[in-house]
Write an enzyme that holds these catalytic residues in place. Structure first.
Site, mmCIF file in Angstrom:
data_model
loop_
_atom_site.group_PDB
_atom_site.id
_atom_site.type_symbol
_atom_site.label_atom_id
_atom_site.label_comp_id
_atom_site.label_asym_id
_atom_site.label_seq_id
_atom_site.Cartn_x
_atom_site.Cartn_y
_atom_site.Cartn_z
ATOM 1 N N ASP A 114 18.494 14.957 -55.030
ATOM 2 C CA ASP A 114 18.815 13.952 -56.047
ATOM 3 C C ASP A 114 19.779 12.904 -55.486
ATOM 4 O O ASP A 114 20.627 13.215 -54.645
ATOM 5 C CB ASP A 114 19.457 14.676 -57.246
ATOM 6 C CG ASP A 114 19.437 13.828 -58.507
ATOM 7 O OD1 ASP A 114 18.749 12.789 -58.516
ATOM 8 O OD2 ASP A 114 20.115 14.195 -59.473
ATOM 9 N N ASN A 135 8.820 13.484 -63.881
ATOM 10 C CA ASN A 135 9.032 12.259 -63.112
ATOM 11 C C ASN A 135 7.924 11.214 -63.322
ATOM 12 O O ASN A 135 8.074 10.053 -62.918
ATOM 13 C CB ASN A 135 9.192 12.567 -61.615
ATOM 14 C CG ASN A 135 10.510 13.244 -61.271
ATOM 15 O OD1 ASN A 135 10.615 13.963 -60.281
ATOM 16 N ND2 ASN A 135 11.550 13.014 -62.085
HETATM 17 C C1 FPP Z 1 15.396 16.352 -60.527
HETATM 18 O O1 FPP Z 1 16.034 15.340 -61.152
HETATM 19 C C2 FPP Z 1 15.155 15.914 -59.159
HETATM 20 C C3 FPP Z 1 13.949 15.880 -58.620
HETATM 21 C C4 FPP Z 1 12.728 16.307 -59.334
HETATM 22 C C5 FPP Z 1 13.809 15.408 -57.234
HETATM 23 C C6 FPP Z 1 13.117 14.114 -57.216
HETATM 24 C C7 FPP Z 1 13.079 13.650 -55.796
HETATM 25 C C8 FPP Z 1 12.465 12.569 -55.419
HETATM 26 C C9 FPP Z 1 11.750 11.721 -56.403
HETATM 27 C C10 FPP Z 1 12.496 12.107 -54.026
HETATM 28 C C11 FPP Z 1 11.884 13.057 -53.097
HETATM 29 C C12 FPP Z 1 12.354 12.733 -51.766
HETATM 30 C C13 FPP Z 1 11.768 13.143 -50.620
HETATM 31 C C14 FPP Z 1 12.433 12.838 -49.359
HETATM 32 C C15 FPP Z 1 10.466 13.839 -50.606
HETATM 33 P P1 FPP Z 1 15.343 14.386 -62.194
HETATM 34 O O2 FPP Z 1 15.798 13.020 -61.883
HETATM 35 O O3 FPP Z 1 13.884 14.629 -62.202
HETATM 36 O O4 FPP Z 1 15.937 14.983 -63.531
HETATM 37 P P2 FPP Z 1 17.152 14.441 -64.423
HETATM 38 O O5 FPP Z 1 16.576 13.334 -65.217
HETATM 39 O O6 FPP Z 1 17.548 15.640 -65.227
HETATM 40 O O7 FPP Z 1 18.251 14.002 -63.483
#
Ligand code: FPP
Length: 258
Positions: free
Chosen positions: A40, A88
């Protein structure tokens, strides 16, 4: 979470402690078999530099590869990285499009290198209609290329949600005709995406957020959680080493007493 739950020595600048070395970690105690990371802070890393959020994701690639190298140095057998959640898809369409292409090209660029290091690549998550076919194709090629490697298993949680994984396990239970009297933890666990995988011993989330965000909900029941302010693109193997040293200080009780 208190500040003692943060990675020691992770803040660059005056007064920062010496980086932890792999040999220090190995001399200090046993290493976790399975580490999981929430990568993150890419967007904030980019915004702080006046760059588009997508540049932060691009910069996160080096962090991912360095974390894999560090895990290999420590002899960690299982590494699970949260790359894209079932939630996402709510991000701006341009960013989602970028992330699909980025994950595909990352695999194309890095799979041979990971294969040469003895890494088995797997994907946890839903293969639904939203994931472009070319991404699925690249995933399948990476799985096939590396399926016999056993030095380390790198699981990319992609289009992954902890709740979705439990829903999918329950759907399998129903499809298998399991009667209510036979539904127990074993029956559910054996229907998770990777029942052969031990639960994570340690989960590291970067960027100062203290949340699980739908990551491995079943599997994290007794994992040690560690939160660091370091933004993912700045994460390097030394941060992983420091996280493992912190893990080695923890007392795991699994509901019992020590
Ligand atoms: C969760 O937070 C974090 C993730 C699902 C990781 C997302 C990572 C990426 C998009 C980048 C990947 C990078 C590489 C190098 C492959 P969230 O933001 O989905 O959840 P939140 O809203 O609760 O913070």
């Amino acid at each position: 979470m208190s500040t003692t739950d943060r990675v020691p020595g992770s803040h660059a600048g005056a007064g920062a402690s010496e980086p932890v070395r792999a040999s220090d970690v190995l001399a200090n105690g046993s290493v976790p078999a399975h580490v999981a990371c929430v990568m993150d802070g890419n967007g904030r890393w980019a915004s702080a530099r006046g760059l588009p959020r997508t540049d932060g994701h691009a910069a996160g690639e080096a962090a991912l590869l360095d974390a894999v190298e560090g895990a290999l140095e420590l002899g960690i057998s299982w590494l699970t990285m949260y790359a894209f959640s079932t939630e996402n898809w709510r991000r701006p369409a341009d960013e989602v499009r970028y992330l699909m292409g980025f994950n595909e090209s990352l695999l194309a660029r890095r799979r041979d290198e990971l294969h040469d290091k003895g890494v088995r690549i797997r994907f946890a998550g839903r293969r639904d209609w939203r994931v472009p076919r070319r991404v699925l194709k690249r995933m399948d090629e990476s799985i096939a290329l590396t399926e016999h490697n056993r030095r380390m298993t790198l699981t990319m949680a992609f289009n992954y949600g902890g709740r979705a994984e439990i829903v999918d396990a329950v759907r399998r239970l129903v499809a298998d005709g399991v009667p209510a009297s036979k539904v127990d933890e074993r029956a559910i666990r054996s229907r998770l995406y990777f029942p052969d995988q031990p639960d994570p011993d340690l989960v590291v989330r970067t960027s100062g957020e203290h949340r699980i965000s739908n990551f491995l909900l079943w599997e994290l029941a007794y994992s040690e959680l560690l939160f660091t302010d370091v933004l993912w693109p700045d994460f390097r193997r030394e941060h992983l080493f420091a996280a493992v040293v912190e893990f080695q200080r923890r007392q795991r009780r699994y509901g019992g007493v020590t």
